[in-house]
Design a protein around this motif. Structure first.
Motif, mmCIF file in Angstrom:
data_model
loop_
_atom_site.group_PDB
_atom_site.id
_atom_site.type_symbol
_atom_site.label_atom_id
_atom_site.label_comp_id
_atom_site.label_asym_id
_atom_site.label_seq_id
_atom_site.Cartn_x
_atom_site.Cartn_y
_atom_site.Cartn_z
ATOM 1 N N CYS A 11 12.385 84.043 44.034
ATOM 2 C CA CYS A 11 10.969 83.835 44.340
ATOM 3 C C CYS A 11 10.398 82.723 43.459
ATOM 4 O O CYS A 11 10.622 82.711 42.251
ATOM 5 C CB CYS A 11 10.180 85.125 44.101
ATOM 6 N N TYR A 12 9.658 81.808 44.086
ATOM 7 C CA TYR A 12 9.063 80.690 43.372
ATOM 8 C C TYR A 12 7.645 80.462 43.880
ATOM 9 O O TYR A 12 7.344 80.715 45.050
ATOM 10 C CB TYR A 12 9.880 79.410 43.569
ATOM 11 N N LYS A 13 6.800 79.992 43.015
ATOM 12 C CA LYS A 13 5.448 79.613 43.416
ATOM 13 C C LYS A 13 5.516 78.286 44.171
ATOM 14 O O LYS A 13 6.093 77.315 43.669
ATOM 15 C CB LYS A 13 4.548 79.475 42.198
ATOM 16 N N LEU A 14 4.960 78.255 45.365
ATOM 17 C CA LEU A 14 5.023 77.041 46.162
ATOM 18 C C LEU A 14 4.148 75.958 45.553
ATOM 19 O O LEU A 14 2.991 76.213 45.200
ATOM 20 C CB LEU A 14 4.564 77.303 47.596
ATOM 21 N N PRO A 15 4.683 74.733 45.442
ATOM 22 C CA PRO A 15 3.841 73.624 44.991
ATOM 23 C C PRO A 15 2.841 73.256 46.082
ATOM 24 O O PRO A 15 3.006 73.612 47.249
ATOM 25 C CB PRO A 15 4.853 72.495 44.746
ATOM 26 N N ASP A 16 1.806 72.521 45.707
ATOM 27 C CA ASP A 16 0.757 72.166 46.660
ATOM 28 C C ASP A 16 1.270 71.323 47.820
ATOM 29 O O ASP A 16 0.687 71.341 48.906
ATOM 30 C CB ASP A 16 -0.366 71.404 45.943
ATOM 31 N N ALA A 23 8.986 75.838 53.154
ATOM 32 C CA ALA A 23 9.618 76.710 52.169
ATOM 33 C C ALA A 23 10.600 77.666 52.827
ATOM 34 O O ALA A 23 11.647 77.997 52.248
ATOM 35 C CB ALA A 23 8.544 77.502 51.417
ATOM 36 N N LYS A 186 17.548 77.568 43.289
ATOM 37 C CA LYS A 186 16.668 76.916 42.317
ATOM 38 C C LYS A 186 16.844 75.399 42.353
ATOM 39 O O LYS A 186 15.865 74.648 42.303
ATOM 40 C CB LYS A 186 16.927 77.436 40.902
ATOM 41 N N ALA A 193 10.372 70.238 45.292
ATOM 42 C CA ALA A 193 9.139 70.298 44.500
ATOM 43 C C ALA A 193 8.920 69.032 43.683
ATOM 44 O O ALA A 193 7.789 68.579 43.506
ATOM 45 C CB ALA A 193 9.167 71.522 43.587
#
Length: 202
Positions: A11-16, A23, A186, A193
């Motif tokens: 799980c990763y925070k999506l970049p803008d 994703a 990753k 990203a």
């Protein structure tokens, strides 16, 4: 309850600059191309790589990876319209994936030497034609499934040139080698990203 929860390591925070659709698609298409070319073939500057179905999602990712590594790209596409999706490639770098005429073009483009890497998704006779295009110490990366599921045969003679034939299957990876899958996930997320790889054109 029938719900499935993803492990935290995936799980990763999506970049803008990344949509939910991008994703969701990236792990499969970029992961396949990255594991094949970077992890398995160890693509490097000066290599010549033949990318089949280069206008598809995996193909477009593979073209960018190859260009980023400093490799020379030769590509096949299924129609003239799809050539427009391959930015940075000239007409003499692109061939048809509809028949085996690409093999003659590839050998002419490499002065008879062949290519260092084949990223293959073609089946049957077209797989065999691609296999014959491999240069000494070449790496053949099979991402198709038909010939594998049909237990097809390949000519053994190319192995005289000290070549590699590898099957690339991310489903097996995530089922059998979760640590490698986590690492690959990753790496691919960071490539997008950080802007090193762009999402495919459609």
């Amino acid at each position: 309850t029938g719900l499935w929860r993803a492990p935290a390591d995936f799980c990763y925070k999506l970049p803008d600059n990344m949509s939910f659709a991008e994703a969701a698609a990236m792990p499969l298409i970029l992961g396949t191309a990255w594991f094949a070319l970077d992890h398995t073939a160890r693509i490097s500057k000066g290599d010549t790589v033949l990318i089949h179905a280069a206008a598809g999602g995996v193909g477009q990712m593979a073209v960018q990876i190859a260009q980023r590594a400093g490799a020379r790209v030769l590509a096949t596409v299924g129609s003239p319209a799809k050539r427009q999706l391959l930015y940075g490639l000239t007409e003499d770098q692109m061939f048809s994936s509809r028949d085996d005429t690409f093999a003659k073009g590839v050998m002419e483009a490499t002065n008879g030497r062949g290519v260092d890497i084949v990223l293959n998704s073609l089946a049957g006779p077209l797989l065999h034609a691609s296999w014959a295009c491999l240069a000494p110490f070449g790496r053949f990366l099979e991402i198709g499934k038909r010939d594998i599921h049909e237990n097809s045969k390949i000519a053994m003679d190319p192995f005289r040139r000290n070549v590699l034939f590898a099957s690339i299957d991310l489903v097996t990876m995530f089922e059998k080698n979760e640590a490698l899958g986590e690492r690959l996930f990753k790496e691919c997320f960071d490539l997008i990203a950080n802007g090193d790889i762009k999402t495919p054109a459609t």
